[in-house]
Design an enzyme around this catalytic site. Sequence first.
Site, PDB file in Angstrom:
ATOM      1  N   ARG A 107     -43.679-110.708-141.059  1.00  0.00           N
ATOM      2  CA  ARG A 107     -43.031-111.974-140.670  1.00  0.00           C
ATOM      3  C   ARG A 107     -41.538-111.696-140.673  1.00  0.00           C
ATOM      4  NH1 ARG A 107     -43.960-118.041-142.817  1.00  0.00           N
ATOM      5  NH2 ARG A 107     -45.624-117.749-141.288  1.00  0.00           N
ATOM      6  N   HIS A 134     -45.868-117.249-132.884  1.00  0.00           N
ATOM      7  CA  HIS A 134     -46.674-117.277-134.122  1.00  0.00           C
ATOM      8  C   HIS A 134     -48.158-117.201-133.719  1.00  0.00           C
ATOM      9  CE1 HIS A 134     -47.747-117.771-138.182  1.00  0.00           C
ATOM     10  NE2 HIS A 134     -47.416-119.028-138.407  1.00  0.00           N
ATOM     11  N   GLN A 137     -51.280-118.157-136.124  1.00  0.00           N
ATOM     12  CA  GLN A 137     -51.462-119.598-136.305  1.00  0.00           C
ATOM     13  C   GLN A 137     -52.327-120.162-135.183  1.00  0.00           C
ATOM     14  OE1 GLN A 137     -50.263-121.797-138.801  1.00  0.00           O
ATOM     15  NE2 GLN A 137     -51.845-122.995-137.782  1.00  0.00           N
ATOM     16  N   ASP A 225     -44.908-129.799-134.942  1.00  0.00           N
ATOM     17  CA  ASP A 225     -44.421-128.873-135.966  1.00  0.00           C
ATOM     18  C   ASP A 225     -43.067-129.408-136.424  1.00  0.00           C
ATOM     19  OD1 ASP A 225     -44.031-126.650-137.601  1.00  0.00           O
ATOM     20  OD2 ASP A 225     -43.513-125.292-135.961  1.00  0.00           O
ATOM     21  N   CYS A 266     -49.223-126.902-137.929  1.00  0.00           N
ATOM     22  CA  CYS A 266     -49.405-125.603-138.594  1.00  0.00           C
ATOM     23  C   CYS A 266     -49.064-125.673-140.079  1.00  0.00           C
ATOM     24  CB  CYS A 266     -48.561-124.547-137.899  1.00  0.00           C
ATOM     25  SG  CYS A 266     -46.782-124.834-138.008  1.00  0.00           S
ATOM     26  N   ARG A 294     -56.824-120.043-141.099  1.00  0.00           N
ATOM     27  CA  ARG A 294     -55.959-118.854-141.038  1.00  0.00           C
ATOM     28  C   ARG A 294     -56.705-117.668-141.644  1.00  0.00           C
ATOM     29  NH1 ARG A 294     -50.457-119.584-140.773  1.00  0.00           N
ATOM     30  NH2 ARG A 294     -50.467-117.334-140.433  1.00  0.00           N
TER      31      ARG A 294
HETATM   32  N1   CP Z   1     -48.247-122.160-140.916  1.00  0.00           N
HETATM   33  C1   CP Z   1     -47.669-121.152-141.564  1.00  0.00           C
HETATM   34  O1   CP Z   1     -47.484-120.035-141.043  1.00  0.00           O
HETATM   35  O2   CP Z   1     -47.345-121.439-142.857  1.00  0.00           O
HETATM   36  P1   CP Z   1     -46.477-120.560-143.855  1.00  0.00           P
HETATM   37  O3   CP Z   1     -45.059-120.569-143.364  1.00  0.00           O
HETATM   38  O4   CP Z   1     -46.637-121.234-145.178  1.00  0.00           O
HETATM   39  O5   CP Z   1     -47.024-119.140-143.866  1.00  0.00           O
HETATM   40  N1  NVA Z   2     -41.731-123.345-136.546  1.00  0.00           N
HETATM   41  C1  NVA Z   2     -41.848-123.062-137.966  1.00  0.00           C
HETATM   42  C2  NVA Z   2     -43.233-122.586-138.280  1.00  0.00           C
HETATM   43  C3  NVA Z   2     -43.505-122.334-139.729  1.00  0.00           C
HETATM   44  C4  NVA Z   2     -44.879-121.837-139.980  1.00  0.00           C
HETATM   45  C5  NVA Z   2     -40.803-122.068-138.380  1.00  0.00           C
HETATM   46  O1  NVA Z   2     -40.621-121.055-137.701  1.00  0.00           O
HETATM   47  O2  NVA Z   2     -40.147-122.306-139.391  1.00  0.00           O
END
Ligand code: CP
Ligand code: NVA
Length: 308
Positions: A107, A134, A137, A225, A266, A294
């Site tokens: 990530r 992502h 997700q 989101d 998400c 997930r």
């Molecule tokens: N939805 C998601 O990726 O959550 P986190 O940021 O908690 O991993």
């Molecule tokens: N759009 C959000 C998703 C988190 C899972 C971010 O990137 O912070």
Amino acid sequence: MTHFLDIHTTAKSDLRAMIDAARRIKEARGDVPKGTPDRDQPLKNRMVALIFEKPSTRTRISFDLGVRQMGGETMVLSGADLQLGHGETVADTARVLSRFVDLIMIRTFEEATLHEMAEHATVPVINGLTNRTHPCQIMADVLTYEEHRGPIAGRKVVWSGDGNNVCASLIHAAGQFGFDFTFTGPQPLDPEREWIDFARCQGVAAETERDPAKAVEGADLVVTDTWVSMHDPQSARERRHNQLRPYQVNEALMARAKPDALFMHCLPAHRDDEVTSAVMDGPQSVVWDEAENRLHAQKAVMRWCLGV
Ligand code: CP
Ligand code: NVA
């Protein structure tokens, strides 16, 4: 090398196979205590690196648990604690990690970091979120929709809010899984044109409708989101809240979708900003299934990457 970098760059047949496998994996496991190993142990003797350059609850826990249930082991690494966060190149980090582990999930911020990791790693790399996409997700979201309502192909999916990284992967999925997509949100926060064009090239509708009430007419699924993502400057917060307030998913908006429409997010959610508690905790919401899925979807992704 079989990397899982994005939905639009993965073959449709492979994506479908992963969703079907995820469903079988979930069913085969049944309702046993969380620490129980899966009957199949495809990751036995495998070591997986989970690298986080941003915070995470679901991605961290679901990958860690998934690897363990499949018989493997994990190293959960924070970007700041690695030399990666102190000047070592992504390419050199990829080469070194490949000598120690069998699979890397990262990530990160820039998409270029993910691609550089994949280019120089000699083991598969999985995208655990970048500023731009992502995909893990959205694999869980497709699994969740189909569990509740059957095939997602031909359905209408509406995104209300910021055209962000999760939205991008949803648009890719529209093209790859064959569902129609409508974005509703303010013009400055439109999803990238490139993604809309990708979906259209696959033969599905990918539309923008500024009026949220019109956008959700006939929707089978409404998704939103956070209004401010992890990579967005906090200074943008107030402006974004003002721009996005009309796109809040609330009971009045859900009432304009199909009566059996589902709601997804998400998570993490900011209750009473992008979604009201009444919707999130209401009968159309499948957010907790989405979070659980997930685990199952990513098991299928990891097995596909490793060919096990
Ligand atoms: N939805 C998601 O990726 O959550 P986190 O940021 O908690 O991993
Ligand atoms: N759009 C959000 C998703 C988190 C899972 C971010 O990137 O912070």
